[in-house]
Design an enzyme around this catalytic site. Sequence first.
Site, mmCIF file in Angstrom:
data_model
loop_
_atom_site.group_PDB
_atom_site.id
_atom_site.type_symbol
_atom_site.label_atom_id
_atom_site.label_comp_id
_atom_site.label_asym_id
_atom_site.label_seq_id
_atom_site.Cartn_x
_atom_site.Cartn_y
_atom_site.Cartn_z
ATOM 1 N N LYS A 266 12.593 12.971 -16.554
ATOM 2 C CA LYS A 266 13.121 14.289 -16.939
ATOM 3 C C LYS A 266 13.478 14.334 -18.418
ATOM 4 C CE LYS A 266 16.758 14.274 -14.250
ATOM 5 N NZ LYS A 266 16.630 12.985 -13.555
ATOM 6 N N ARG B 213 23.259 19.355 -10.403
ATOM 7 C CA ARG B 213 22.951 18.256 -9.481
ATOM 8 C C ARG B 213 23.572 18.483 -8.111
ATOM 9 N NH1 ARG B 213 22.280 14.177 -13.990
ATOM 10 N NH2 ARG B 213 21.737 12.190 -13.072
ATOM 11 N N ARG C 118 14.167 0.136 -18.024
ATOM 12 C CA ARG C 118 14.929 0.932 -18.986
ATOM 13 C C ARG C 118 16.279 0.254 -19.287
ATOM 14 N NH1 ARG C 118 16.211 7.155 -17.716
ATOM 15 N NH2 ARG C 118 18.062 6.409 -16.645
ATOM 16 N N ARG D 118 21.803 0.575 -20.945
ATOM 17 C CA ARG D 118 22.677 1.569 -20.331
ATOM 18 C C ARG D 118 23.492 0.896 -19.242
ATOM 19 N NH1 ARG D 118 20.142 7.398 -18.979
ATOM 20 N NH2 ARG D 118 21.499 7.090 -17.207
ATOM 21 N N ARG E 131 22.721 5.752 -7.361
ATOM 22 C CA ARG E 131 22.220 6.992 -7.980
ATOM 23 C C ARG E 131 21.063 7.591 -7.180
ATOM 24 N NH1 ARG E 131 20.911 4.950 -13.448
ATOM 25 N NH2 ARG E 131 20.501 7.068 -14.102
HETATM 26 P P1 AMP Z 1 21.718 11.060 -16.454
HETATM 27 O O1 AMP Z 1 21.606 10.608 -17.882
HETATM 28 O O2 AMP Z 1 21.293 12.503 -16.267
HETATM 29 O O3 AMP Z 1 21.039 10.134 -15.481
HETATM 30 O O4 AMP Z 1 23.271 11.035 -16.085
HETATM 31 C C1 AMP Z 1 24.024 9.845 -16.154
HETATM 32 C C2 AMP Z 1 25.294 9.973 -15.317
HETATM 33 O O5 AMP Z 1 26.097 11.046 -15.820
HETATM 34 C C3 AMP Z 1 25.069 10.310 -13.855
HETATM 35 O O6 AMP Z 1 24.807 9.174 -13.059
HETATM 36 C C4 AMP Z 1 26.403 10.959 -13.490
HETATM 37 O O7 AMP Z 1 27.424 9.986 -13.338
HETATM 38 C C5 AMP Z 1 26.731 11.746 -14.754
HETATM 39 N N1 AMP Z 1 26.163 13.107 -14.707
HETATM 40 C C6 AMP Z 1 25.211 13.647 -15.517
HETATM 41 N N2 AMP Z 1 24.938 14.912 -15.174
HETATM 42 C C7 AMP Z 1 25.747 15.196 -14.096
HETATM 43 C C8 AMP Z 1 25.917 16.347 -13.279
HETATM 44 N N3 AMP Z 1 25.199 17.457 -13.459
HETATM 45 N N4 AMP Z 1 26.839 16.257 -12.283
HETATM 46 C C9 AMP Z 1 27.566 15.151 -12.087
HETATM 47 N N5 AMP Z 1 27.437 14.036 -12.805
HETATM 48 C C10 AMP Z 1 26.538 14.049 -13.814
#
Ligand code: AMP
Length: 190
Positions: A16, A91, A130, A136, A147
């Site tokens: 994404k 989400r 990654r 990360r 996740r």
């Molecule tokens: P991402 O980089 O999009 O994979 O997000 C990393 C982490 O940020 C996720 O595993 C969640 O802990 C938090 N996070 C990001 N976007 C959201 C969202 N829309 N709702 C809840 N937690 C989020």
Amino acid sequence: MTARRLLLLGPPGAGKGTQAQRLEEQLRVPQISTGEMLRAAVAAGSPVGKRARSFMDRGELVPDEVVIGVAEERLRKADAARGFVLDGFPRTASQARALDTLLEALETPLECVVSIQVDEDALVERLLKRAELEERGDDTPETIRTRMRVYRERTQPLIDYYRGRGILAEVDGSACVEEVAKRVGEALAA
Ligand code: AMP
């Protein structure tokens, strides 16, 4: 005409972020990634970052009210009036409803939701790679599993929600970045 108010949906590691970045350049509209904004908040030690950190470290979702606040503030900025590529938000069903309400008020409804689909085993492999490259903290084998589960339980149902609204496009994300970008472009132009 190509849609300019977009949302990319997909499991962790589906690409994404990479596709959102490309669309940002192509369409000249900002990529809005709640994950990136939350990581920046954690790094800055802001109140939002302090609340979000433990959830992120465990691979769980940050509470809706925190994330909705972050996303709303960003979407209200002037540059998002021309369009945006949402990446990682919404989400949950309640985030999706909050987004609808906000975009309705701003008179800028979503035009297209692209669901990027990749087989779960392939994703786990990608995420572990990654983790090595980006260091990360939330890419350990245990948080990756969390996740994935969280995605299946909380986020995947949004695919049906947007399909019901008639704005869903489904793209097979198992190919290389260039090929997936081509498929996303075709889905947007359709
Ligand atoms: P991402 O980089 O999009 O994979 O997000 C990393 C982490 O940020 C996720 O595993 C969640 O802990 C938090 N996070 C990001 N976007 C959201 C969202 N829309 N709702 C809840 N937690 C989020």
